[in-house]
Structures are given as C-alpha cells and as structure tokens.
Design a protein around this motif. Structure first.
Motif, PDB file in Angstrom:
ATOM      1  N   GLY A 153     -13.923  14.300  44.949  1.00  0.00           N
ATOM      2  CA  GLY A 153     -13.666  13.981  43.345  1.00  0.00           C
ATOM      3  C   GLY A 153     -12.564  14.014  43.026  1.00  0.00           C
ATOM      4  N   LEU A 154     -11.838  14.969  43.284  1.00  0.00           N
ATOM      5  CA  LEU A 154     -10.353  15.149  42.801  1.00  0.00           C
ATOM      6  C   LEU A 154      -9.300  14.400  43.654  1.00  0.00           C
ATOM      7  N   ARG A 247      -8.586  19.497  33.924  1.00  0.00           N
ATOM      8  CA  ARG A 247      -9.210  18.390  34.157  1.00  0.00           C
ATOM      9  C   ARG A 247     -10.891  18.846  34.029  1.00  0.00           C
ATOM     10  N   TYR A 248     -10.923  19.760  34.732  1.00  0.00           N
ATOM     11  CA  TYR A 248     -12.380  20.393  34.797  1.00  0.00           C
ATOM     12  C   TYR A 248     -12.654  21.567  33.710  1.00  0.00           C
ATOM     13  N   ARG A 249     -13.899  21.703  33.259  1.00  0.00           N
ATOM     14  CA  ARG A 249     -14.160  22.552  32.185  1.00  0.00           C
ATOM     15  C   ARG A 249     -14.729  23.727  32.683  1.00  0.00           C
ATOM     16  N   CYS A 284      -3.360  16.549  39.664  1.00  0.00           N
ATOM     17  CA  CYS A 284      -3.945  17.179  38.137  1.00  0.00           C
ATOM     18  C   CYS A 284      -2.805  17.328  37.309  1.00  0.00           C
ATOM     19  N   SER A 285      -1.477  17.055  37.759  1.00  0.00           N
ATOM     20  CA  SER A 285      -0.608  17.231  36.673  1.00  0.00           C
ATOM     21  C   SER A 285       0.374  16.021  36.636  1.00  0.00           C
ATOM     22  N   PRO A 291       1.899  21.231  34.059  1.00  0.00           N
ATOM     23  CA  PRO A 291       1.120  22.269  34.231  1.00  0.00           C
ATOM     24  C   PRO A 291       0.938  23.008  32.820  1.00  0.00           C
ATOM     25  N   ARG A 292      -0.192  23.606  32.507  1.00  0.00           N
ATOM     26  CA  ARG A 292      -0.604  24.081  31.242  1.00  0.00           C
ATOM     27  C   ARG A 292      -0.418  25.500  31.644  1.00  0.00           C
ATOM     28  N   TYR A 293      -0.296  25.946  32.815  1.00  0.00           N
ATOM     29  CA  TYR A 293      -0.521  27.741  33.240  1.00  0.00           C
ATOM     30  C   TYR A 293       0.298  27.674  34.295  1.00  0.00           C
TER      31      TYR A 293
END
Length: 315
Positions: A153-154, A247-249, A284-285, A291-293
């Motif tokens: 899915g990613l 992207r995922y919760r 994802c970035s 990147p947030r982390y």
C-alpha cells in the motif's frame, strides 16, 4: 450518523493493499476478518488468561513484573497509568515476550528488555504456556501478513519490512478489566484504560464480548469499537506513524470497564528488531514534506514509552 471502523477481509487478495492503505491513512484502526486463525487457538488463550487472573492476588504476586527486570509478568490493578494526569488504570495484566535464555546473543549483549519470560506454574494454571505460545505464533504470522500488505500500500516491495523483523521483539499482553466499580470506589477520572496511542508498529487486539473499547476520531469525539465475531482489531502505533512521516495514523483509544461484568482482551504488540532504524520510509517524505522526526531505533522508542507511562503512575 454513528461512526464505525472499516472491516477488511484479508482472504480477498484483490485490492487488499489499497484497502489497508485507506484504513491506515484515515482511521489508523480497522477490523480484520478472513485471517484463517483457528478459533480454538484464540479460545484456549482466553481460557488460560482467565484462569490466571482468577488466582488469588497473593499467588499472582509471585510473578509480579518488578521481579522480572525486563518488564515481563503480572502488573496489578492501577499499577500503570496510560493517560498523564489520571489515576492508575482499572486493569491488571500479564506481559510476555520472546522467551530468550542466557545463551541468546541478544541477551549476552545486554540488550534491554530481552530475556526469559515469567511463566505461571503448570500446577496452578495447567496448559498456560502451551496455549499462549500457540496463540503468539498464530498472531505473529498474521502481523507479518498485514505488514506485507501495508508495504504494498506504501508502494514498497511486499517483503520490504522483512529486513526490520529478522529478530523482532513482540509483546503479548493478557488484560483483565474488573467490573466498573461504584463511583465512591473509583478515583476521579479513573477508568479501565486511559486515552493513549500505542507505541510500536501494529497491534492486534482480540476482545471478548464485554465491549468497552473506544476510538477517538479526528474531531476528538469518542465512538465505540464493539466486538465483531472472530475479528481482530488492528491499529497502528506511534512507530508506524513516525516511519511513514504521519502518512499513517496512530489513533488515541481508551477502555471503559463494563458495568457488572469482567472484560478480557489480548493485545499483541508486534514490534520490530531492537536495533531496527526508524526514519521516514521511501516515498513518505519529499522536499515539500521533509521528515518530521529525527531517526531513532525501534528499541530506544519503546524504552522511552515504558519510562513515560511508569512516571505517569507515580504520585
């Protein structure tokens, strides 16, 4: 309109990665059916848990979690608080992980939270270990299948996560919620399990028929996630949100003790290798969404979460 979680039949392979991806993006929670796990494997695990929790508290103290050194064993009611500022949760539990002996390389290396389980005596809880180990094997197989579908899915190869789970550190937690006490016996704000997010990659939850699980939607409202026959509730933890750059919760949830009856559940937290590096996954970035982390490891992340919740429970 009443909010509900999606139900995903994983026996239907057509479109499965897309269905998983949608649930992970929008809810971070979903039911899984069509998983193929023998209902008797689950029933025997629940029976083993029930017989352990039925023991007198004096007997259960023999396997208190503080006797372990690696966070395995029994923790009594109100020992943990998952929601900062609230009293200890109205639940007791029993933690189990990968049973590693002294000659295991990770144990010899002094890897935190790696070592032997505390197993209840066979004479007191006959068949406990056999039932739990069979259940863990079945749920680990399911977790790996789900991660394969999520990788697709990613837009990643189906076996992408294999490199991060060569020697994983899953935790299986048997949970018992006593009946909701009268208001005069509970501290203000005390419930079965305070609002929290899970910590690792994915969680597989088996519930009995009592109900009580609630999930928080994106507006901060709570809605019920009632038991669905032969289904597992699957939710993502903070590590998966971090890995996917949000992207995922990783969705808050809580448990309210049912009135007039006990509640049992089994949570299976599938966590990756202790030294697995956790940073934004490919795709994802971007320049527009950096990147947030900061990078971390799966093990360091879990240790920090344990330390935080123990601090929450201290006066």
């Amino acid at each position: 309109m009443t909010r509900s979680l999606p139900i995903i039949d994983i026996s239907r392979s057509e479109g499965l990665p897309e269905r998983l991806d949608s649930a992970c993006r929008h809810e971070g929670f979903f039911y899984v059916i069509g998983h193929g796990i023998d209902p008797q494997i689950r029933a025997r695990a629940f029976d083993a848990a029930r017989r352990f929790f039925d023991l007198a508290e004096e007997a259960k103290q023999r396997w208190h979690i503080e006797r372990s050194g690696i966070h395995r064993g029994w923790d009594p009611v109100a020992w943990q608080s998952l929601e900062p500022g609230r009293p200890g949760d109205l639940k007791e539990s029993f933690y189990l992980g990968v049973d590693r002996l002294a000659d295991d390389p990770l144990v010899q290396a002094g890897t935190p939270n790696h070592g032997p389980n505390q197993w209840p005596d066979e004479a007191l809880v006959p068949g406990f270990r056999a039932a739990i180990e069979r259940y863990e094997s079945a749920t680990q197989d399911l977790a790996r299948r789900l991660l394969s579908g999520m990788a697709q899915g990613l837009d990643l190869p189906s076996r992408y996560f294999d490199a991060f789970m060569r020697d994983p550190m899953p935790v299986l937690r048997l949970l018992h919620y006593p009946p909701q006490p009268p208001s005069q016996d509970a501290l203000p704000g005390q419930i079965g399990c305070g609002a929290h997010t899970d910590w690792g990659s994915i969680t597989l939850l088996a519930q009995d028929e009592a109900g009580g699980l609630q999930v928080q939607d994106e507006h901060g409202n709570w809605f019920d996630a009632p038991p669905v026959a032969d289904a597992y509730v699957v939710n993502l933890g903070d590590m998966m949100a971090r890995w996917t750059n949000d992207r995922y919760r990783s969705t808050p949830h809580r448990v309210l003790n049912p009135e007039g009856r006990d509640r049992l559940s089994i949570a299976y937290f599938f966590d990756m290798d202790f030294h697995a590096k956790v940073e934004a996954l490919p795709g994802c970035s971007s320049t527009e969404q950096p990147p947030r982390y900061a990078p971390t490891t799966a093990g360091r992340h879990i240790i920090e979460m344990y330390e935080r919740t123990r601090a929450n429970a201290e006066p």
